[in-house]
Design a protein around this motif. Structure first.
Motif, PDB file in Angstrom:
ATOM      1  N   MET A  65       0.843  -1.176   0.000  1.00 25.77           N
ATOM      2  CA  MET A  65       0.000   0.000   0.000  1.00 25.77           C
ATOM      3  C   MET A  65       0.890   1.241   0.000  1.00 25.77           C
ATOM      4  O   MET A  65       1.831   1.338   0.762  1.00 25.77           O
ATOM      5  CB  MET A  65      -0.880  -0.010   1.246  1.00 25.77           C
ATOM      6  N   THR A  90     -16.892   1.112   4.789  1.00 26.39           N
ATOM      7  CA  THR A  90     -16.776  -0.029   3.881  1.00 26.39           C
ATOM      8  C   THR A  90     -15.561  -0.838   4.335  1.00 26.39           C
ATOM      9  O   THR A  90     -14.770  -0.374   5.169  1.00 26.39           O
ATOM     10  CB  THR A  90     -16.562   0.438   2.432  1.00 26.39           C
ATOM     11  N   ASP A  91     -15.386  -2.005   3.774  1.00 19.79           N
ATOM     12  CA  ASP A  91     -14.221  -2.813   4.118  1.00 19.79           C
ATOM     13  C   ASP A  91     -12.925  -2.079   3.772  1.00 19.79           C
ATOM     14  O   ASP A  91     -11.955  -2.118   4.528  1.00 19.79           O
ATOM     15  CB  ASP A  91     -14.266  -4.171   3.419  1.00 19.79           C
ATOM     16  N   ASP A  92     -12.914  -1.392   2.620  1.00 18.78           N
ATOM     17  CA  ASP A  92     -11.718  -0.645   2.212  1.00 18.78           C
ATOM     18  C   ASP A  92     -11.414   0.491   3.183  1.00 18.78           C
ATOM     19  O   ASP A  92     -10.253   0.725   3.527  1.00 18.78           O
ATOM     20  CB  ASP A  92     -11.886  -0.077   0.796  1.00 18.78           C
ATOM     21  N   ARG A 112     -12.359   0.670   6.337  1.00 18.21           N
ATOM     22  CA  ARG A 112     -11.925   0.067   7.611  1.00 18.21           C
ATOM     23  C   ARG A 112     -10.433  -0.295   7.548  1.00 18.21           C
ATOM     24  O   ARG A 112      -9.690  -0.048   8.497  1.00 18.21           O
ATOM     25  CB  ARG A 112     -12.745  -1.177   7.933  1.00 18.21           C
ATOM     26  N   ALA A 113     -10.010  -0.869   6.437  1.00 18.63           N
ATOM     27  CA  ALA A 113      -8.600  -1.234   6.287  1.00 18.63           C
ATOM     28  C   ALA A 113      -7.715   0.013   6.267  1.00 18.63           C
ATOM     29  O   ALA A 113      -6.646   0.031   6.894  1.00 18.63           O
ATOM     30  CB  ALA A 113      -8.400  -2.039   5.006  1.00 18.63           C
ATOM     31  N   LEU A 114      -8.151   1.055   5.576  1.00 16.23           N
ATOM     32  CA  LEU A 114      -7.391   2.304   5.531  1.00 16.23           C
ATOM     33  C   LEU A 114      -7.248   2.899   6.931  1.00 16.23           C
ATOM     34  O   LEU A 114      -6.157   3.316   7.332  1.00 16.23           O
ATOM     35  CB  LEU A 114      -8.089   3.300   4.598  1.00 16.23           C
ATOM     36  N   ARG A 168      -7.538   1.277   9.856  1.00 10.58           N
ATOM     37  CA  ARG A 168      -6.727   0.361  10.665  1.00 10.58           C
ATOM     38  C   ARG A 168      -5.238   0.538  10.363  1.00 10.58           C
ATOM     39  O   ARG A 168      -4.408   0.612  11.266  1.00 10.58           O
ATOM     40  CB  ARG A 168      -7.174  -1.080  10.405  1.00 10.58           C
ATOM     41  N   ASP A 169      -4.879   0.653   9.081  1.00  8.24           N
ATOM     42  CA  ASP A 169      -3.481   0.795   8.687  1.00  8.24           C
ATOM     43  C   ASP A 169      -2.895   2.163   9.031  1.00  8.24           C
ATOM     44  O   ASP A 169      -1.676   2.317   9.082  1.00  8.24           O
ATOM     45  CB  ASP A 169      -3.329   0.550   7.178  1.00  8.24           C
ATOM     46  N   SER A 170      -3.752   3.153   9.244  1.00  2.95           N
ATOM     47  CA  SER A 170      -3.300   4.533   9.482  1.00  2.95           C
ATOM     48  C   SER A 170      -3.717   5.049  10.853  1.00  2.95           C
ATOM     49  O   SER A 170      -3.718   6.259  11.089  1.00  2.95           O
ATOM     50  CB  SER A 170      -3.895   5.452   8.413  1.00  2.95           C
ATOM     51  N   LYS A 171      -4.077   4.167  11.753  1.00  6.65           N
ATOM     52  CA  LYS A 171      -4.678   4.566  13.024  1.00  6.65           C
ATOM     53  C   LYS A 171      -3.804   5.550  13.809  1.00  6.65           C
ATOM     54  O   LYS A 171      -4.282   6.590  14.252  1.00  6.65           O
ATOM     55  CB  LYS A 171      -4.978   3.331  13.868  1.00  6.65           C
TER      56      LYS A 171
END
Length: 117
Positions: free
Chosen positions: A1, A37-39, A41-43, A45-48
């Motif tokens: 990413m 959305t799932d995308d 949520r991932a964004l 989570r990865d940038s928390k």
């Protein structure tokens, strides 16, 4: 990413109708959850950590509210005071987009009401 800047991520989340704030536990709160959305949520989570730091910095900038004008009848001064706060406060910026994005922060609401009155 590919690495994203906090501002780019926040803009993407805001464009999806999401509002960021600090949770009482110090974590990140994202609302409304039905816009996730799932995308996204991932964004998040990865940038928390990056997002938490951004919200903290934005809250620190928003806490420096200008003094209200001496003559409360001067709407131009009231507007300037509110705008000086609004454009540096992500909570008030989101609220300015509509009630579904949340309410203004305490300082922003006080300035907004003074301006509207």
């Amino acid at each position: 990413m590919a690495a994203h800047t906090a501002t780019a991520i926040v803009e993407k989340l805001h464009s999806a109708g999401l509002n960021l704030s600090l949770a009482p536990t110090g974590g990140l709160a994202v609302a409304p959850s039905n816009h996730l959305t799932d995308d996204l949520r991932a964004l998040i989570r990865d940038s928390k950590t990056l997002l938490i730091d951004w919200v903290k910095a934005a809250n620190n900038a928003a806490s420096h509210v200008p003094d209200p004008p001496e003559n409360p009848l001067d709407w131009k001064e009231l507007a300037a005071a509110y705008h000086a706060h609004h454009f540096n406060c992500p909570t008030c910026i989101a609220a300015g987009r509509g009630s579904r994005y949340g309410q203004r922060c305490g300082a922003g609401m006080a300035l907004w009401r003074a301006y509207c009155d």
